[in-house]
Design a protein around this motif. Structure first.
Motif, PDB file in Angstrom:
ATOM      1  N   ARG A 184       7.849  -5.680   0.281  1.00 26.90           N
ATOM      2  CA  ARG A 184       8.727  -4.500   0.347  1.00 26.90           C
ATOM      3  C   ARG A 184       9.190  -4.086  -1.045  1.00 26.90           C
ATOM      4  O   ARG A 184       9.330  -2.897  -1.334  1.00 26.90           O
ATOM      5  CB  ARG A 184       9.931  -4.772   1.254  1.00 26.90           C
ATOM      6  N   ARG A 185       9.423  -5.058  -1.921  1.00 24.95           N
ATOM      7  CA  ARG A 185       9.823  -4.729  -3.297  1.00 24.95           C
ATOM      8  C   ARG A 185       8.681  -4.071  -4.051  1.00 24.95           C
ATOM      9  O   ARG A 185       8.886  -3.127  -4.820  1.00 24.95           O
ATOM     10  CB  ARG A 185      10.285  -5.984  -4.027  1.00 24.95           C
ATOM     11  N   ARG A 243       6.227  -2.329  -2.685  1.00 24.72           N
ATOM     12  CA  ARG A 243       6.029  -0.978  -2.145  1.00 24.72           C
ATOM     13  C   ARG A 243       7.078  -0.009  -2.686  1.00 24.72           C
ATOM     14  O   ARG A 243       6.761   1.138  -3.018  1.00 24.72           O
ATOM     15  CB  ARG A 243       6.086  -1.018  -0.622  1.00 24.72           C
ATOM     16  N   ALA A 244       8.326  -0.470  -2.798  1.00 26.55           N
ATOM     17  CA  ALA A 244       9.379   0.385  -3.366  1.00 26.55           C
ATOM     18  C   ALA A 244       9.062   0.713  -4.822  1.00 26.55           C
ATOM     19  O   ALA A 244       9.255   1.846  -5.283  1.00 26.55           O
ATOM     20  CB  ALA A 244      10.737  -0.306  -3.248  1.00 26.55           C
TER      21      ALA A 244
END
Length: 349
Positions: free
Chosen positions: A54-55, A57-58
């Motif tokens: 998720r990090r 992708r952000a």
């Protein structure tokens, strides 16, 4: 971790620190990963960097918004998770970041005819060009008594500008006048805090902000010089003495000063490797394992491990892959071609 696949990496092309351009530390690491290893999907980048997907992708979304990455191939068959991202070449990325910074620059402060309150012209004298501005600055500096405030939105200073500013700053500091200078992060990604350290040693105060609205100097809170066009100083300067306008300029400066950071505390200090660190990094960059590097240097394997751990702690990275990217960005992980390594002091075997 040992072995050729997990050793310190040698990155041939230095990459500017994206944090200094307003991007996050995760975005900086992800971009370096793509520059070093070519197109990858978010999962592969996450595995390489040891970060949560998720990090990553952000960070990719952030890089995409800044036009620093692009997508390779089609996503219709395998879904978004299989998208392979590629990094924009470093030179093109720097050019794009500079353009982005200029687009984000705030509009000039309201100064000049018609800019006063109640629709009345603001009392201001127009200094027609750069030469006239310099002469007036010298005159005002000569009579300053208590405080000098300077806001400089430039990301790159010319040698001509520095040659003029440095002697004036030094003259103010010698007279014990409080000097506060507010600047932008260097456009070339220079992470050294030497300027701020030297400035503070002389008695000045320096901070950096991500964005600054205008080029401004305030003398003893009684006279302000505001550039007509901060990107073209040949257009001259407005000299303002109206008290209400001066108060507004001081408030503007203080607001940005409060939000700015001291690069000595919040920036990345210059990293100087010790002889042992240089030797260990050079050998691992050539593909040695911890054991073979230790044999080459005549130290214990534990010493190699401790040396790398201490270096990771100093650079604030979490694993050897990230360490390789950080050292590569400083051109510090290039394999040594010297016949003999530098002398290494003592061992703890």
């Amino acid at each position: 971790m040992t072995g050729r696949s997990t050793g310190v990496l040698a990155v041939g092309r230095a990459v500017p620190l994206l944090v200094r351009w307003g991007l996050s530390a995760d975005a900086d690491l992800v971009y370096r990963c793509l520059v070093s290893f070519g197109p990858r999907n978010a999962g592969a980048v996450a595995t390489s960097l040891g970060l949560a997907v998720r990090r990553v992708r952000a960070a990719l979304e952030e890089l995409d918004d800044a036009d620093l990455v692009g997508v390779t191939g089609s996503v219709s068959v395998y879904g978004a998770g299989a998208v392979r991202w590629r990094a924009v070449p470093v030179d093109a990325a720097v050019t794009g970041l500079r353009r982005r910074a200029l687009r984000r620059a705030a509009a000039p402060v309201g100064v000049g005819p018609g800019a006063g309150s109640s629709g009345h012209p603001l009392p201001a004298r127009h200094l027609p060009d750069r030469a006239a501005t310099r002469r007036r600055i010298a005159e005002l500096v000569a009579v300053e008594r208590t405080e000098h405030l300077a806001m400089n939105p430039e990301e790159i200073f010319s040698t001509d500008t520095l040659a003029i500013a440095a002697p004036l700053d030094l003259a103010l500091l010698r007279r014990r006048i409080r000097l506060r200078s507010l600047g932008r992060a260097p456009a070339d990604g220079d992470r050294s805090s030497r300027h701020a350290t030297e400035f503070a040693r002389l008695g000045g105060e320096y901070r950096e902000a991500g964005r600054l609205p205008h080029k401004l100097m305030i003398f003893d809170r009684r006279v302000a010089l505001v550039a007509v066009d901060p990107h073209d100083l040949d257009q001259g300067t407005w000299e303002v003495v109206e008290p209400a306008a001066i108060d507004s300029f001081v408030s503007l400066f203080v607001r940005h000063w409060t939000d700015a950071t001291d690069p000595r505390r919040n920036g990345v200090p210059e990293v100087v490797l010790t002889p042992r660190e240089k030797a260990v990094v050079a050998l691992l960059a050539e593909g040695h394992t911890d054991t073979s590097a230790a044999e080459q240097l005549g130290i214990s394997t534990r010493s190699v491990t401790y040396t790398l751990r201490a270096l990771m702690d100093r650079l604030g990275v979490e694993n050897r892959f990230q360490l390789g990217l950080a050292l590569g960005a400083m051109n510090a992980a290039t394999p040594s071609r010297a016949a003999e390594p530098e002398p290494i002091e003592g061992d703890d075997r």
